[in-house]
Design a protein around this motif. Structure first.
Motif, mmCIF file in Angstrom:
data_model
loop_
_atom_site.group_PDB
_atom_site.id
_atom_site.type_symbol
_atom_site.label_atom_id
_atom_site.label_comp_id
_atom_site.label_asym_id
_atom_site.label_seq_id
_atom_site.Cartn_x
_atom_site.Cartn_y
_atom_site.Cartn_z
ATOM 1 N N GLU A 1 58.544 49.542 3.888
ATOM 2 C CA GLU A 1 59.218 50.829 3.937
ATOM 3 C C GLU A 1 59.933 51.106 2.614
ATOM 4 O OE1 GLU A 1 62.562 53.100 6.748
ATOM 5 O OE2 GLU A 1 62.285 50.927 6.847
ATOM 6 N N ALA A 2 59.864 52.342 2.159
ATOM 7 C CA ALA A 2 60.526 52.741 0.918
ATOM 8 C C ALA A 2 62.016 52.949 1.170
ATOM 9 C CB ALA A 2 59.905 54.023 0.376
ATOM 10 N N PRO A 3 62.849 52.805 0.138
ATOM 11 C CA PRO A 3 64.296 52.977 0.318
ATOM 12 C C PRO A 3 64.734 54.436 0.350
ATOM 13 C CG PRO A 3 63.830 52.369 -1.930
ATOM 14 C CD PRO A 3 62.522 52.312 -1.209
ATOM 15 N N TYR A 4 63.791 55.341 0.353
ATOM 16 C CA TYR A 4 64.120 56.766 0.427
ATOM 17 C C TYR A 4 62.963 57.496 1.074
ATOM 18 C CZ TYR A 4 60.839 57.375 -3.418
ATOM 19 O OH TYR A 4 59.706 57.380 -4.165
ATOM 20 N N ALA A 5 63.237 58.706 1.542
ATOM 21 C CA ALA A 5 62.202 59.587 2.080
ATOM 22 C C ALA A 5 62.460 60.986 1.559
ATOM 23 C CB ALA A 5 62.206 59.576 3.601
ATOM 24 N N THR B 1 69.671 55.382 -6.779
ATOM 25 C CA THR B 1 68.912 55.636 -8.011
ATOM 26 C C THR B 1 68.351 57.057 -8.045
ATOM 27 O OG1 THR B 1 68.295 53.313 -8.073
ATOM 28 C CG2 THR B 1 66.988 54.799 -9.400
ATOM 29 N N ALA B 2 68.202 57.584 -9.272
ATOM 30 C CA ALA B 2 67.563 58.887 -9.441
ATOM 31 C C ALA B 2 66.109 58.824 -8.943
ATOM 32 C CB ALA B 2 67.587 59.305 -10.904
ATOM 33 N N ILE B 3 65.633 59.928 -8.393
ATOM 34 C CA ILE B 3 64.279 60.014 -7.845
ATOM 35 C C ILE B 3 63.521 61.103 -8.599
ATOM 36 C CG2 ILE B 3 62.861 60.412 -5.794
ATOM 37 C CD1 ILE B 3 65.320 59.648 -4.109
ATOM 38 N N ARG B 4 62.406 60.707 -9.185
ATOM 39 C CA ARG B 4 61.516 61.677 -9.824
ATOM 40 C C ARG B 4 60.670 62.320 -8.732
ATOM 41 N NH1 ARG B 4 56.233 60.036 -13.276
ATOM 42 N NH2 ARG B 4 55.675 62.081 -14.111
ATOM 43 N N VAL B 5 60.674 63.649 -8.675
ATOM 44 C CA VAL B 5 59.946 64.376 -7.636
ATOM 45 C C VAL B 5 58.831 65.180 -8.305
ATOM 46 C CG1 VAL B 5 60.113 65.981 -5.710
ATOM 47 C CG2 VAL B 5 62.059 64.531 -6.280
ATOM 48 N N ILE B 6 57.604 64.952 -7.860
ATOM 49 C CA ILE B 6 56.415 65.541 -8.486
ATOM 50 C C ILE B 6 55.773 66.524 -7.514
ATOM 51 C CG2 ILE B 6 54.151 65.038 -9.479
ATOM 52 C CD1 ILE B 6 55.337 62.099 -9.836
ATOM 53 N N MET B 7 55.562 67.740 -7.986
ATOM 54 C CA MET B 7 54.827 68.711 -7.188
ATOM 55 C C MET B 7 53.345 68.364 -7.298
ATOM 56 S SD MET B 7 54.937 71.323 -5.147
ATOM 57 C CE MET B 7 56.624 71.893 -5.359
ATOM 58 N N GLU C 1 58.955 59.195 -6.922
ATOM 59 C CA GLU C 1 58.819 57.945 -7.668
ATOM 60 C C GLU C 1 60.213 57.514 -8.092
ATOM 61 O OE1 GLU C 1 57.239 56.448 -12.006
ATOM 62 O OE2 GLU C 1 56.085 57.999 -10.968
ATOM 63 N N ALA C 2 60.596 56.300 -7.749
ATOM 64 C CA ALA C 2 61.938 55.817 -8.071
ATOM 65 C C ALA C 2 61.885 54.345 -8.437
ATOM 66 C CB ALA C 2 62.883 56.031 -6.892
ATOM 67 N N ASP C 3 62.802 53.936 -9.280
ATOM 68 C CA ASP C 3 62.943 52.530 -9.630
ATOM 69 C C ASP C 3 63.805 51.876 -8.563
ATOM 70 O OD1 ASP C 3 63.409 50.045 -10.684
ATOM 71 O OD2 ASP C 3 63.817 50.750 -12.718
ATOM 72 N N GLY D 1 64.910 49.050 -8.463
ATOM 73 C CA GLY D 1 65.662 47.925 -8.994
ATOM 74 C C GLY D 1 64.785 46.980 -9.767
ATOM 75 N N ARG D 2 63.526 46.816 -9.310
ATOM 76 C CA ARG D 2 62.602 45.913 -9.991
ATOM 77 C C ARG D 2 61.186 46.472 -9.969
ATOM 78 N NH1 ARG D 2 63.799 39.782 -8.351
ATOM 79 N NH2 ARG D 2 62.580 39.529 -10.255
ATOM 80 N N GLY D 3 61.098 47.764 -10.147
ATOM 81 C CA GLY D 3 59.767 48.375 -10.158
ATOM 82 C C GLY D 3 59.771 49.716 -9.457
ATOM 83 N N ARG D 4 58.652 50.448 -9.611
ATOM 84 C CA ARG D 4 58.539 51.789 -9.054
ATOM 85 C C ARG D 4 58.109 51.753 -7.592
ATOM 86 N NH1 ARG D 4 55.232 53.917 -14.231
ATOM 87 N NH2 ARG D 4 54.272 51.897 -13.858
ATOM 88 N N VAL D 5 58.695 52.654 -6.832
ATOM 89 C CA VAL D 5 58.348 52.809 -5.422
ATOM 90 C C VAL D 5 57.970 54.268 -5.200
ATOM 91 C CG1 VAL D 5 59.203 52.757 -3.062
ATOM 92 C CG2 VAL D 5 59.832 50.938 -4.642
ATOM 93 N N PHE D 6 56.820 54.490 -4.560
ATOM 94 C CA PHE D 6 56.329 55.838 -4.302
ATOM 95 C C PHE D 6 56.508 56.187 -2.824
ATOM 96 C CE2 PHE D 6 53.679 54.107 -7.764
ATOM 97 C CZ PHE D 6 53.980 55.019 -8.758
ATOM 98 N N ASN D 7 56.793 57.456 -2.586
ATOM 99 C CA ASN D 7 56.822 57.965 -1.213
ATOM 100 C C ASN D 7 56.667 59.472 -1.283
ATOM 101 O OD1 ASN D 7 56.929 57.979 1.546
ATOM 102 N ND2 ASN D 7 59.106 57.490 1.712
ATOM 103 N N ALA D 8 55.799 60.009 -0.467
ATOM 104 C CA ALA D 8 55.538 61.449 -0.466
ATOM 105 C C ALA D 8 56.154 62.097 0.761
ATOM 106 C CB ALA D 8 54.034 61.718 -0.496
ATOM 107 N N SER D 9 56.351 63.388 0.680
ATOM 108 C CA SER D 9 56.877 64.158 1.802
ATOM 109 C C SER D 9 55.763 64.465 2.789
ATOM 110 C CB SER D 9 57.473 65.466 1.290
ATOM 111 O OG SER D 9 56.424 66.336 0.844
ATOM 112 N N PRO D 10 56.109 64.879 4.004
ATOM 113 C CA PRO D 10 55.080 65.463 4.883
ATOM 114 C C PRO D 10 54.636 66.806 4.303
ATOM 115 C CG PRO D 10 57.078 64.877 6.102
ATOM 116 C CD PRO D 10 57.419 64.800 4.661
#
Length: 813
Positions: free
Chosen positions: A552-556, A586-592, A636-638, A640-649
Motif C-alpha cells: 500500500e502507498a503512503p498516500y492516495a 512529503t511533497a507529491i508530484r501530481v501528473i495529469m 509520484e512521491a519520495d 523516504g528511500r525511493g519513488r512511490v506511484f499511486n493514481a486516482s480513480p
C-alpha cells in the motif's frame, strides 16, 4: 504481544520503505540452460526484495539466500528448453519494480575469469564448450587456453554491448601456440559491436583465446560473456522470413559455407523472432521476419532485365534472394495495377547481411518510378520507399549492393505491401534519455497506476476495447474502450486492498468491438538498451507489459468531481486532494495522465510538503466535443528511500456547448487619464437563469475596468475603460472577456471576445497661442527727419574665403 506489535508496526511503515528499486548488475549475467546456479543481484533499495520477474518462461527462483539494501543472493534454475540468447528480467520488491536488465541463456556452463590472465603465458585454462564470465579493465587483455583436436572447429562469440551496461566494444581473437592470430572479430553486422569468429584447428593441442576492448580501454562495468565452443555461428539465414503458421526450409550461412534446416513459423507476428539451427546451435539466434505474405525465392540466372524472374501476380510480395557475387544484381518482373500504393522494405543489415541494398522500380519504358538506397530505420542502410503505380502493366524491380559487392552472405528480403490495416499502441517517453521510466504497472494494494497509450492506426477505424489476460490476482483493468476518434487513452489498473503481492507479464491487446473487424491492436514499446546521452547504440521492442502488485502507498489521490461542466472556450479549476498516511508529509508530484482533444492543461502540479491539495486549470477550445470524459491523475512521491506511484480513480468531467459567445470588440483608442467605452455583441447559445458577471481580462493594473452584470436578455457587453495618467501608451493586445454564468451547482467560466485589443494614447498637445498684433500708430502732422541707418553687421568670413580675397588683392597690384 511484542512480536505481534512489531508485525503491526512493520505493516504500517511498509509503504514508507524502499520503492522503485535500482537493478545495477547481476553476476553472472546469464547461465546454462538446464542448470541451477547462484546469482548475485546488486543495486539500491533492495532490502524488501521479493523475487525476479522474467519476461519469458523457463526461469525459476529456487531460493532467496541473503538480502541486503545493496545486494541479494539467490539460487536460479533455468529450464532445459529455455530459449538461448537474451531475456529481460526485473527486480520486484515489496514496494516497487526496477528497470529491466538483459539476462543470457547459454548452451554451456559458466566459467569465471580469474586473474592474473593478462599475459599470454598466464592464459587461463578452460574446457571447450564453456561460457566465460569476465570483465575488461582499462588496458586489460584477458587470455584463455583451450585444447582441441586437428580438424575440430573452434568458435567464439562475445556478449558485451548486448549485456546492456554501456557502450562496450570488445575485440576477440583465436591465436595459435606461436601467438599468430588465426581468426579475429571486432564488429559484426548481426551483433554490431559484439563479434564472433570461427577457425578449424590445424594441429592437436592448445589454442589461445584473447578478449580486450578494441581501443584498449575498459572500465569496471565492461562486462562480457565469451562463448568458446565447437558451435556453428551462422551470419544469416536464407530465406530470412516466412508466412505465419508455415514451415520453411532454410539454409544457415556462415563463413565455411551453409547447412540446411527447417523453421516452424509462429502463428503471430513477432518483431524479435530468432531462429536456431538444430546442428550445434550458436549461443544466439538469427533474425527471421514473420509476415502474412507468401515467399518468392529468386531463381538464377536473374542478373539482367531479360533474365528477370517473373513473379506471380499478388497484392503483396516477399522477394527473397542473395547478391552472390561482386557486381551481381537481381531482377524481378511484377504485374502491378494502376493506383496501387505500395510500401517497400529491403531488409538486409537488420537480418545480419552485409548488403547495402539499392532498389529500383521501373516501368515498361525503363523510366524509374523509384530509386532508393538508405532509410530503413535503426539499420539505416536498409532501403525503405513508397510508390504509387501510375498504370496497369509489368514493372521491373532490381536490387544490388551500393558498392557492387557480393557474396553468399549478401542475403536480402524485399517486402512490397499495400497499406495493410494495422493498429499498435505504446506509451510516450516520460523522461529525457530514459525510455524505461514508468514503463510498467506497479499497482499498490488498494490503489491504482496509469499509463498513457498513444495509438497508431493504418487503415483502421471503429471502436476497440482493451484486453489484458493473465493479470495478477486481485488486479483489474479499469479502462474499457479505445474510441475510434481518440489519438490516445489512459490505461488504468487497480488492485484490491487485500490483493496478494504478485506479478505477471501481460500481453495487453486491443480487440475490435465490431465482430466484423478482424484487426487486433498490439503493444509495440521501444526501449533503449544502451544509450549514451543522445546516442542510442542498442534498442529493444516489447509487446508485453509487466504488471505487479506492491505494498500500500503512503498516500492516495482523488479528483474532486466537478459540479458544473467545462464549456467550449471555457476554463475550470479541477481540484486534486491527497489523503496521507500518518507521518507522511512529503511533497507529491501530481501528473495529469490524459486530456481529451480540445482540452489543454499544465502537465503536472505539486502538492507541497504538508499540504493536501492542488489545482489544475482545464482550458477547452471552441471545438471540444460535448461528452463525459474519464480523467485520471498519477502521483509520484519520495517515500523516504525511493519513488512511490499511486493514481486516482477515474473522475467524470463533462464538456458541453458554451452558454454565451461573443466576437472580439473593435479596437478603441483612449487617452491617458480619460474614460472610454468598448463594446461587442453577445450571443446566447444556451439559456441560463440569473445574472452572469463579465470581466475584461488582460489589461494592466493601470487601467481601471469595472465588471458588469448581464442576463439572458442582454445583447451586448459594454465596458467603461479608464487608463490612468501613469499607464504606458501603446496597444494592449490579446484581451478577452471572462463571463461567469450561473448554472445548477455553481458557475461556468467562459472566455469570449478572444483577441480583442485597446490602444492607450498620450494626451494631445494644445495648439500654441497666436502672438498679439501691435496696434498701428497714427502718423504725426510734422514730418520727422529720417534716422540714420545702423551700420551693417560685419560679415564673418571663413578662413578659406579670407585666403581667396587676399590672393585676389595681390593679383590686382
Amino acid at each position: 504481544m511484542l512480536p505481534r506489535l512489531f508485525t503491526v508496526l512493520l505493516c504500517l511503515t511498509a509503504g514508507l520503505r524502499a520503492a522503485y528499486p535500482e537493478f545495477s548488475s547481476c553476476k553472472p549475467n546469464g547461465g546454462q540452460r538446464g542448470s541451477e546456479f547462484k546469482l548475485s543481484v546488486t543495486g539500491t533499495r533492495l532490502e524488501d526484495f521479493e523475487t525476479l520477474l522474467f519476461y519469458d518462461p523457463g526461469f525459476t527462483v529456487k531460493s532467496v539466500d541473503a538480502v541486503a539494501a545493496g545486494k541479494v543472493d539467490l539460487t536460479i534454475a533455468v529450464a532445459a528448453d529455455a530459449t538461448l540468447g537474451s531475456h529481460l528480467v526485473r527486480v520486484r520488491t515489496r514496494t516497487g519494480l526496477s528497470h529491466p536488465r538483459q539476462f543470457f541463456v547459454s548452451p554451456y556452463p559458466t566459467v569465471d575469469e580469474k586473474e592474473p590472465n593478462s599475459e599470454f603465458v598466464q592464459s587461463q585454462a578452460i574446457p571447450l564448450n564453456s561460457t566465460i564470465e569476465g570483465i575488461v579493465l582499462t588496458e586489460d587483455v584477458d587470455y584463455f587456453k583451450v585444447t582441441v583436436k586437428k580438424g575440430q572447429r573452434l568458435s567464439l562469440e562475445v556478449d558485451g554491448l548486448r549485456l546492456g551496461y554501456l557502450n562496450f566494444d570488445p575485440y576477440i581473437a583465436i591465436l595459435d601456440k606461436d601467438r599468430f592470430e588465426k581468426a579475429f572479430s571486432d564488429d559484426t553486422i548481426l551483433h554490431r559491436q559484439d563479434g564472433y569468429c570461427s577457425f578449424v584447428a590445424e594441429y592437436d593441442g592448445d589454442y589461445y583465446v584473447m578478449v580486450r576492448e578494441s581501443s584498449y580501454r575498459g572500465s569496471t562495468r565492461s562486462f562480457y560473456r565469451l562463448h568458446v565452443g565447437d558451435f556453428r555461428r551462422p551470419d544469416v539465414v536464407f530465406p530470412a522470413g516466412g508466412k505465419v503458421g508455415s514451415k520453411v526450409d532454410v539454409r544457415f550461412i556462415d563463413a565455411q559455407g551453409s547447412f540446411a534446416g527447417t523453421v516452424t513459423v509462429p502463428s503471430e507476428e513477432d518483431p524479435n523472432h530468432e531462429v536456431f539451427s538444430a546442428e550445434a546451435p550458436a549461443p544466439s539466434g538469427n533474425p527471421f521476419r514473420i509476415s502474412a505474405i507468401d515467399n518468392f525465392l529468386e531463381a538464377e540466372p536473374n542478373s539482367t532485365r531479360e533474365q528477370a524472374n517473373v513473379v506471380p501476380p499478388a497484392d503483396t510480395y516477399a522477394l527473397n534472394g542473395i547478391i552472390g557475387t561482386p557486381g551481381d544484381a537481381d531482377y524481378y518482373r511484377l504485374a502491378l495495377k494502376k493506383g496501387q500504393v505500395l510500401t517497400g522494405h529491403a531488409y538486409a543489415q537488420v537480418l545480419g547481411s552485409p548488403l547495402d541494398p539499392v532498389i529500383s522500380l521501373r516501368g515498361a519504358t525503363g523510366a524509374a518510378l523509384i530509386s532508393n538506397d538508405d532509410g530503413g530505420g535503426m539499420r539505416r542502410l536498409d532501403s525503405r520507399f513508397e510508390v504509387t503505380v501510375p498504370a496497369d502493366g509489368e514493372y521491373m524491380l532490381s536490387i544490388r549492393d551500393h558498392l557492387d559487392r557480393g557474396s553468399p552472405k549478401f542475403v536480402y528480403r524485399v517486402e512490397l505491401t499495400a497499406s495493410q490495416p494495422r493498429l499498435t499502441f505504446a506509451s510516450p517517453e516520460y523522461s529525457a534519455n530514459d525510455s524505461h521510466y514508468r514503463q510498467f504497472i506497479a499497482v499498490p494494494r488498494g490503489g491504482r497506476m496509469a499509463l498513457l497509450e498513444n495509438f497508431s492506426r493504418t487503415r483502421v477505424s471503429g471502436d476497440f476495447r482493451f484486453v489484458a489476460p493473465g493479470l495478477p490476482a486481485g488486479v483489474k483493468l479499469l479502462t474499457e474502450h479505445a474510441p475510434k476518434d481518440m489519438p490516445n487513452a489512459p490505461l488504468l489498473f487497480e488492485a484490491a486492498a487485500d490483493a496478494p503481492l504478485g506479478q505477471a507479464v501481460v500481453p495487453v491487446r486491443l480487440e475490435p468491438v465490431d465482430s466484423q473487424n478482424k484487426v487486433i491492436g498490439r503493444l509495440r514499446q521501444n526501449f533503449d538498451v544502451v544509450r549514451d546521452g543522445n546516442v542510442i547504440y542498442l534498442t529493444d521492442t516489447e509487446d508485453r507489459l509487466p504488471i505487479v502488485v506492491v505494498e500500500e502507498a503512503p498516500y492516495a489521490l482523488e479528483i474532486v468531481t466537478p459540479k458544473v461542466p467545462l464549456v467550449q472556450n471555457g476554463v475550470y479549476d479541477l481540484k486534486v486532494v491527497a489523503k496521507r498516511k500518518p507521518g507522511f508529509t512529503t511533497a507529491i508530484r501530481v501528473i495529469m495522465v490524459w486530456t481529451p482533444p480540445g482540452v489543454s492543461v499544465l502537465g503536472e502540479m505539486t502538492i507541497p510538503a504538508g499540504a493536501d491539495e492542488c489545482t489544475f486549470q482545464l482550458s477547452a477550445n471552441a471545438g471540444v466535443t460535448a461528452a463525459d470524459w474519464k480523467f485520471v491523475v498519477m502521483g509520484e512521491a519520495d517515500a523516504g528511500r525511493g519513488r512511490v506511484f499511486n493514481a486516482s480513480p477515474f473522475c467524470i468531467v463533462k464538456t458541453q456547448t458554451a452558454y454565451v459567445t461573443a466576437s472580439a470588440f473593435p479596437m478603441a483608442a483612449i487617452e491617458q487619464g480619460q474614460e472610454g467605452v468598448v463594446t461587442t455583441k453577445i450571443e446566447q447559445l444556451l439559456p441560463f437563469e440569473g445574472e452572469a458577471v463579465a470581466r475584461l481580462v488582460g489589461v494592466p493594473d493601470t487601467v481601471a475596468i469595472e465588471p458588469i452584470k448581464i442576463t439572458k436578455a442582454s445583447t451586448d457587453l459594454t465596458f467603461r475603460v479608464k487608463p490612468s495618467k501613469d499607464c504606458f501608451p501603446g496597444k494592449i493586445a490579446d484581451l478577452f472577456i471572462q463571463v461567469d454564468v450561473p448554472v445548477p451547482g455553481g458557475t461556468t467560466t467562459h472566455r469570449v471576445a478572444l483577441g480583442s485589443s485597446v490602444r492607450v494614447d498620450a494626451p494631445r498637445k494644445a495648439a500654441p497661442a497666436s502672438a498679439p498684433v501691435a496696434k498701428a500708430e497714427a502718423p504725426k502732422a510734422e514730418a520727422t527727419k529720417p534716422a540714420a541707418a545702423a551700420p551693417a553687421a560685419p560679415v564673418v568670413l571663413s578662413r578659406l574665403e579670407q585666403l581667396r580675397q587676399q590672393a585676389a588683392a595681390g593679383n590686382k597690384q
